[in-house]
Design a protein around this motif. Structure first.
Motif, PDB file in Angstrom:
ATOM      1  N   ASP A  69      -9.888   2.229  -0.586  1.00 28.06           N
ATOM      2  CA  ASP A  69      -9.750   3.367  -1.491  1.00 28.06           C
ATOM      3  C   ASP A  69      -9.922   2.976  -2.956  1.00 28.06           C
ATOM      4  O   ASP A  69     -10.255   3.813  -3.787  1.00 28.06           O
ATOM      5  N   LYS A  70      -9.752   1.710  -3.266  1.00 28.99           N
ATOM      6  CA  LYS A  70      -9.866   1.252  -4.650  1.00 28.99           C
ATOM      7  C   LYS A  70     -11.323   1.118  -5.114  1.00 28.99           C
ATOM      8  O   LYS A  70     -11.595   1.186  -6.303  1.00 28.99           O
ATOM      9  N   ALA A 118     -15.193   4.767  -4.772  1.00 29.25           N
ATOM     10  CA  ALA A 118     -15.895   5.565  -5.779  1.00 29.25           C
ATOM     11  C   ALA A 118     -17.181   4.876  -6.250  1.00 29.25           C
ATOM     12  O   ALA A 118     -18.084   5.542  -6.766  1.00 29.25           O
ATOM     13  N   GLN A 119     -17.274   3.579  -6.081  1.00 31.45           N
ATOM     14  CA  GLN A 119     -18.473   2.840  -6.479  1.00 31.45           C
ATOM     15  C   GLN A 119     -19.623   3.026  -5.489  1.00 31.45           C
ATOM     16  O   GLN A 119     -20.768   2.718  -5.809  1.00 31.45           O
ATOM     17  N   VAL A 120     -19.309   3.501  -4.306  1.00 29.79           N
ATOM     18  CA  VAL A 120     -20.346   3.723  -3.296  1.00 29.79           C
ATOM     19  C   VAL A 120     -21.021   5.056  -3.599  1.00 29.79           C
ATOM     20  O   VAL A 120     -20.371   6.098  -3.592  1.00 29.79           O
ATOM     21  N   PRO A 152      -5.820   3.950  13.652  1.00 30.13           N
ATOM     22  CA  PRO A 152      -5.743   5.277  14.267  1.00 30.13           C
ATOM     23  C   PRO A 152      -6.176   6.372  13.286  1.00 30.13           C
ATOM     24  O   PRO A 152      -5.889   6.295  12.092  1.00 30.13           O
ATOM     25  N   ILE A 153      -6.852   7.344  13.813  1.00 22.51           N
ATOM     26  CA  ILE A 153      -7.426   8.399  12.984  1.00 22.51           C
ATOM     27  C   ILE A 153      -6.355   9.191  12.226  1.00 22.51           C
ATOM     28  O   ILE A 153      -6.612   9.708  11.152  1.00 22.51           O
ATOM     29  N   ALA A 154      -5.156   9.265  12.757  1.00 18.60           N
ATOM     30  CA  ALA A 154      -4.112  10.108  12.157  1.00 18.60           C
ATOM     31  C   ALA A 154      -3.080   9.324  11.346  1.00 18.60           C
ATOM     32  O   ALA A 154      -2.010   9.846  11.051  1.00 18.60           O
ATOM     33  N   ALA A 155      -3.392   8.093  10.958  1.00 17.54           N
ATOM     34  CA  ALA A 155      -2.406   7.308  10.205  1.00 17.54           C
ATOM     35  C   ALA A 155      -3.098   6.367   9.227  1.00 17.54           C
ATOM     36  O   ALA A 155      -4.237   5.931   9.461  1.00 17.54           O
ATOM     37  N   GLY A 156      -2.421   6.043   8.156  1.00 17.67           N
ATOM     38  CA  GLY A 156      -2.878   5.037   7.207  1.00 17.67           C
ATOM     39  C   GLY A 156      -4.302   5.243   6.744  1.00 17.67           C
ATOM     40  O   GLY A 156      -4.670   6.313   6.273  1.00 17.67           O
ATOM     41  N   TYR A 157      -5.113   4.202   6.895  1.00 20.57           N
ATOM     42  CA  TYR A 157      -6.491   4.298   6.440  1.00 20.57           C
ATOM     43  C   TYR A 157      -7.350   5.179   7.342  1.00 20.57           C
ATOM     44  O   TYR A 157      -8.412   5.638   6.925  1.00 20.57           O
ATOM     45  N   GLY A 158      -6.904   5.445   8.540  1.00 22.20           N
ATOM     46  CA  GLY A 158      -7.592   6.444   9.354  1.00 22.20           C
ATOM     47  C   GLY A 158      -7.556   7.791   8.652  1.00 22.20           C
ATOM     48  O   GLY A 158      -8.570   8.482   8.533  1.00 22.20           O
ATOM     49  N   THR A 159      -6.394   8.157   8.155  1.00 22.93           N
ATOM     50  CA  THR A 159      -6.240   9.415   7.408  1.00 22.93           C
ATOM     51  C   THR A 159      -7.058   9.382   6.125  1.00 22.93           C
ATOM     52  O   THR A 159      -7.712  10.361   5.761  1.00 22.93           O
ATOM     53  N   TYR A 160      -7.028   8.248   5.439  1.00 16.94           N
ATOM     54  CA  TYR A 160      -7.806   8.146   4.199  1.00 16.94           C
ATOM     55  C   TYR A 160      -9.283   8.426   4.473  1.00 16.94           C
ATOM     56  O   TYR A 160      -9.908   9.253   3.803  1.00 16.94           O
ATOM     57  N   PHE A 161      -9.855   7.718   5.445  1.00 18.09           N
ATOM     58  CA  PHE A 161     -11.286   7.864   5.701  1.00 18.09           C
ATOM     59  C   PHE A 161     -11.648   9.214   6.307  1.00 18.09           C
ATOM     60  O   PHE A 161     -12.684   9.783   5.982  1.00 18.09           O
ATOM     61  N   THR A 162     -10.832   9.736   7.203  1.00 15.27           N
ATOM     62  CA  THR A 162     -11.210  10.939   7.937  1.00 15.27           C
ATOM     63  C   THR A 162     -10.726  12.240   7.295  1.00 15.27           C
ATOM     64  O   THR A 162     -11.118  13.316   7.746  1.00 15.27           O
ATOM     65  N   ASP A 207       0.817  -1.209   0.000  1.00 17.83           N
ATOM     66  CA  ASP A 207       0.000   0.000   0.000  1.00 17.83           C
ATOM     67  C   ASP A 207       0.856   1.267   0.000  1.00 17.83           C
ATOM     68  O   ASP A 207       1.889   1.331   0.672  1.00 17.83           O
ATOM     69  N   ILE A 208       0.392   2.273  -0.715  1.00 18.50           N
ATOM     70  CA  ILE A 208       1.136   3.540  -0.791  1.00 18.50           C
ATOM     71  C   ILE A 208       1.158   4.282   0.543  1.00 18.50           C
ATOM     72  O   ILE A 208       2.008   5.139   0.753  1.00 18.50           O
ATOM     73  N   ARG A 209       0.274   3.945   1.451  1.00 25.83           N
ATOM     74  CA  ARG A 209       0.213   4.628   2.737  1.00 25.83           C
ATOM     75  C   ARG A 209       1.220   4.076   3.756  1.00 25.83           C
ATOM     76  O   ARG A 209       1.379   4.625   4.824  1.00 25.83           O
ATOM     77  N   THR A 210       1.862   2.980   3.428  1.00 27.03           N
ATOM     78  CA  THR A 210       2.814   2.348   4.344  1.00 27.03           C
ATOM     79  C   THR A 210       4.231   2.832   4.028  1.00 27.03           C
ATOM     80  O   THR A 210       4.679   2.707   2.892  1.00 27.03           O
ATOM     81  N   PRO A 211       4.929   3.365   5.018  1.00 29.11           N
ATOM     82  CA  PRO A 211       6.317   3.774   4.796  1.00 29.11           C
ATOM     83  C   PRO A 211       7.191   2.576   4.408  1.00 29.11           C
ATOM     84  O   PRO A 211       6.895   1.430   4.763  1.00 29.11           O
ATOM     85  N   ALA A 212       8.288   2.847   3.702  1.00 24.11           N
ATOM     86  CA  ALA A 212       9.168   1.780   3.191  1.00 24.11           C
ATOM     87  C   ALA A 212       9.637   0.850   4.312  1.00 24.11           C
ATOM     88  O   ALA A 212       9.626  -0.373   4.148  1.00 24.11           O
ATOM     89  N   LEU A 213      10.048   1.406   5.447  1.00 22.86           N
ATOM     90  CA  LEU A 213      10.512   0.568   6.553  1.00 22.86           C
ATOM     91  C   LEU A 213       9.396  -0.345   7.051  1.00 22.86           C
ATOM     92  O   LEU A 213       9.619  -1.514   7.346  1.00 22.86           O
ATOM     93  N   GLY A 214       8.171   0.178   7.118  1.00 18.82           N
ATOM     94  CA  GLY A 214       7.028  -0.635   7.519  1.00 18.82           C
ATOM     95  C   GLY A 214       6.782  -1.777   6.562  1.00 18.82           C
ATOM     96  O   GLY A 214       6.466  -2.894   6.970  1.00 18.82           O
ATOM     97  N   LYS A 215       6.951  -1.510   5.267  1.00 13.48           N
ATOM     98  CA  LYS A 215       6.770  -2.570   4.259  1.00 13.48           C
ATOM     99  C   LYS A 215       7.785  -3.692   4.466  1.00 13.48           C
ATOM    100  O   LYS A 215       7.436  -4.865   4.368  1.00 13.48           O
TER     101      LYS A 215
END
Length: 174
Positions: A97-98, A101-103, A119-129, A8-16
């Protein structure tokens, strides 16, 4: 499962790198029946489930015997081990996120401000919020003092119920 974080593009390289190694090792270990059985038995203990739940609920009193048993009951199914292994080792599926748009319907997002899993401030938390809210004018966000299960997290559950009922009254045709 969360394997999508490896690509995922939201994951930092070290996390990957770190999560890729962890998921790879887990896949290998869970392919060994003796390990899979041992691991499943450790995971499904009442004490472990209660501790995990207490880590995701702000109001620890919400984690009672009934909740723990409701989580544990499906683990008694004869196919539970196979399902557990497939969930952890299988394809994680499409990231939200993929296909969002269909919703086409309005959305209400209710988020616990202390959610340790998303968490609201990271990853998919940031995407949704943030990202989703900016791209969809018919999407609303309500943040409550709760963990990962705001609909069941003590006093927050009452707030969530009120918010959802009010939102439904606004968006539902009379």
């Amino acid at each position: 499962n969360n394997k999508f974080i490896v690509t995922d593009i939201r994951t930092p390289a070290l996390g990957k790198v770190i999560f890729g190694a962890i998921f790879g090792l887990l896949d290998i270990l869970l392919s060994i029946d003796a390990f899979a059985n041992w691991f499943f038995e450790k995971i499904k203990s009442s004490e472990n489930v209660a501790n995990v739940l207490k880590g995701v609920y702000v109001d620890k009193s919400s984690v009672d015997d009934d909740l723990v048993l409701s989580i544990l009951k499906p683990a008694d199914d004869p196919n539970a081990l196979n399902a557990f292994v497939k969930i952890l080792t299988g394809d994680p599926g499409t990231t939200p996120d993929k296909f969002m748009a269909q919703v086409t319907q309005p959305m209400l997002l209710v988020w616990g401000d202390e959610d340790p899993f998303t968490p609201i401030a990271a990853g998919y938390g940031t995407y949704f919020t943030k990202e989703l809210l900016e791209s969809r004018p018919d999407t609303e966000l309500v943040v409550v003092n709760a963990g990962h299960c705001p609909h069941d997290d003590g006093a927050a559950a009452v707030d969530v119920n009120k918010v959802v009922r009010a939102w439904l009254a606004r968006v539902s045709p009379a």
